[in-house]
Write a protein that holds these residues in place. Sequence first.
Motif, PDB file in Angstrom:
ATOM      1  N   ASP A  73       0.832  -1.195   0.000  1.00  0.00           N
ATOM      2  CA  ASP A  73       0.000   0.000   0.000  1.00  0.00           C
ATOM      3  C   ASP A  73       0.870   1.250   0.000  1.00  0.00           C
ATOM      4  OD1 ASP A  73      -1.814   1.929   0.456  1.00  0.00           O
ATOM      5  OD2 ASP A  73      -2.646   1.063   2.291  1.00  0.00           O
ATOM      6  N   LEU A  74       0.855   1.983  -1.108  1.00  0.00           N
ATOM      7  CA  LEU A  74       1.750   3.141  -1.240  1.00  0.00           C
ATOM      8  C   LEU A  74       1.147   4.429  -0.682  1.00  0.00           C
ATOM      9  CD1 LEU A  74       3.107   2.327  -4.819  1.00  0.00           C
ATOM     10  CD2 LEU A  74       4.031   1.640  -2.610  1.00  0.00           C
ATOM     11  N   GLY A  75      -0.043   4.320  -0.090  1.00  0.00           N
ATOM     12  CA  GLY A  75      -0.644   5.473   0.592  1.00  0.00           C
ATOM     13  C   GLY A  75      -0.974   6.615  -0.337  1.00  0.00           C
ATOM     14  N   GLY A  76      -1.017   7.822   0.235  1.00  0.00           N
ATOM     15  CA  GLY A  76      -1.319   9.004  -0.572  1.00  0.00           C
ATOM     16  C   GLY A  76      -2.689   8.896  -1.209  1.00  0.00           C
ATOM     17  N   HIS A  77      -2.758   9.222  -2.487  1.00  0.00           N
ATOM     18  CA  HIS A  77      -4.045   9.193  -3.185  1.00  0.00           C
ATOM     19  C   HIS A  77      -4.245   7.907  -3.981  1.00  0.00           C
ATOM     20  CE1 HIS A  77      -5.068  13.205  -1.969  1.00  0.00           C
ATOM     21  NE2 HIS A  77      -3.978  13.711  -2.487  1.00  0.00           N
ATOM     22  N   GLY A  78      -3.565   6.835  -3.588  1.00  0.00           N
ATOM     23  CA  GLY A  78      -3.711   5.591  -4.336  1.00  0.00           C
ATOM     24  C   GLY A  78      -3.288   5.806  -5.775  1.00  0.00           C
ATOM     25  N   PHE A  79      -4.153   5.414  -6.708  1.00  0.00           N
ATOM     26  CA  PHE A  79      -3.853   5.583  -8.133  1.00  0.00           C
ATOM     27  C   PHE A  79      -4.760   6.637  -8.766  1.00  0.00           C
ATOM     28  CE2 PHE A  79      -2.302   1.259  -7.169  1.00  0.00           C
ATOM     29  CZ  PHE A  79      -0.988   1.414  -7.571  1.00  0.00           C
ATOM     30  N   GLN A  80      -5.118   7.657  -7.977  1.00  0.00           N
ATOM     31  CA  GLN A  80      -6.027   8.686  -8.495  1.00  0.00           C
ATOM     32  C   GLN A  80      -5.311   9.766  -9.307  1.00  0.00           C
ATOM     33  OE1 GLN A  80      -8.120  10.094  -5.008  1.00  0.00           O
ATOM     34  NE2 GLN A  80      -9.668   8.499  -5.226  1.00  0.00           N
ATOM     35  N   ASP A  81      -4.012   9.900  -9.077  1.00  0.00           N
ATOM     36  CA  ASP A  81      -3.259  10.983  -9.718  1.00  0.00           C
ATOM     37  C   ASP A  81      -2.455  10.421 -10.885  1.00  0.00           C
ATOM     38  OD1 ASP A  81      -1.514  12.953 -10.478  1.00  0.00           O
ATOM     39  OD2 ASP A  81      -0.769  13.394  -8.452  1.00  0.00           O
TER      40      ASP A  81
END
Length: 290
Positions: A73-81
């Motif tokens: 899990d790379l955190g942040g916004h996932g794969f939204q950006d």
Amino acid sequence: MTKITNPIGVITDSFRLPVREALVKAKEVGADGVQIYAVSGEMDPANLSQEARKELRSYIDSLGLHISALVGDLGGHGFQDKHANPEKVEKSKRILDLALELGTNVVTTHIGIVPHKENEIYYAMQQASEELSQYANSLGAHFAIETGPEPSVHLKSFLDTLTGTGVAVNFDPANMVMVTGDDPVQGVYTLKDYIVHTHVKDGVRLREVDPRDVYGMLGYEPMSHEKIAEMATSGPFKEVPLGEGKVDFDAYFQALVDIGYQGYLTIEREVGDTPEADIRKAVEFIKRYK
């Protein structure tokens, strides 16, 4: 009472100890396997030579444990950006390579909340997920998205747009209960073709919450496990020891049996002052169904 035969796992990070000490603890509390974060620090694929990978695998074998999955899990916004995705997709692939070398074909992850409208964010997530799905399909492996950020019916409709089951599901009943109020038992039947790993966790929802405030969204604060743990202690929902929350485990385990799920039931405990005692209790709780 439902009889289950699934192996029991535990997330090593739940012990809040260095990896090797946590592995020993997992064995002590009676787990069959472990799930390990492989995103940064000593478990980051970039920091593990071939030699180190072999050595770690034989250490885990020597304890009589298996790896149920890695957490990628790379955190942040996932794969939204879409601008951040190429790098994240690449790193996710390297985590999957590591998983296979360590003897598991599952990497769990959060991809971000799937928007209800097919907009730019939806397409960015779809494109990244399709690339990961094809890569995982080629290796007979899975990136398993954790349930919770959106209702299971909506998650299924997104997964149905991808090729194969390279992107699959890590089913977490507590997230559904705590955040969306979705019924985890129905969710098992809805997502039955995709479930490759599960988390065993319990919780209650104290008041309605916008999933975007929990899991982040472009334009919102990005997701972090620290923030979720804080919300689960003093926020709109509460993570509690197994059997003390709103997950109906009799019906939930029965649903997993009904769909023929034979994979891991992996204990996750993100909050609380006595993780080892809570995990021990959780192992005992699951064993009552065996």
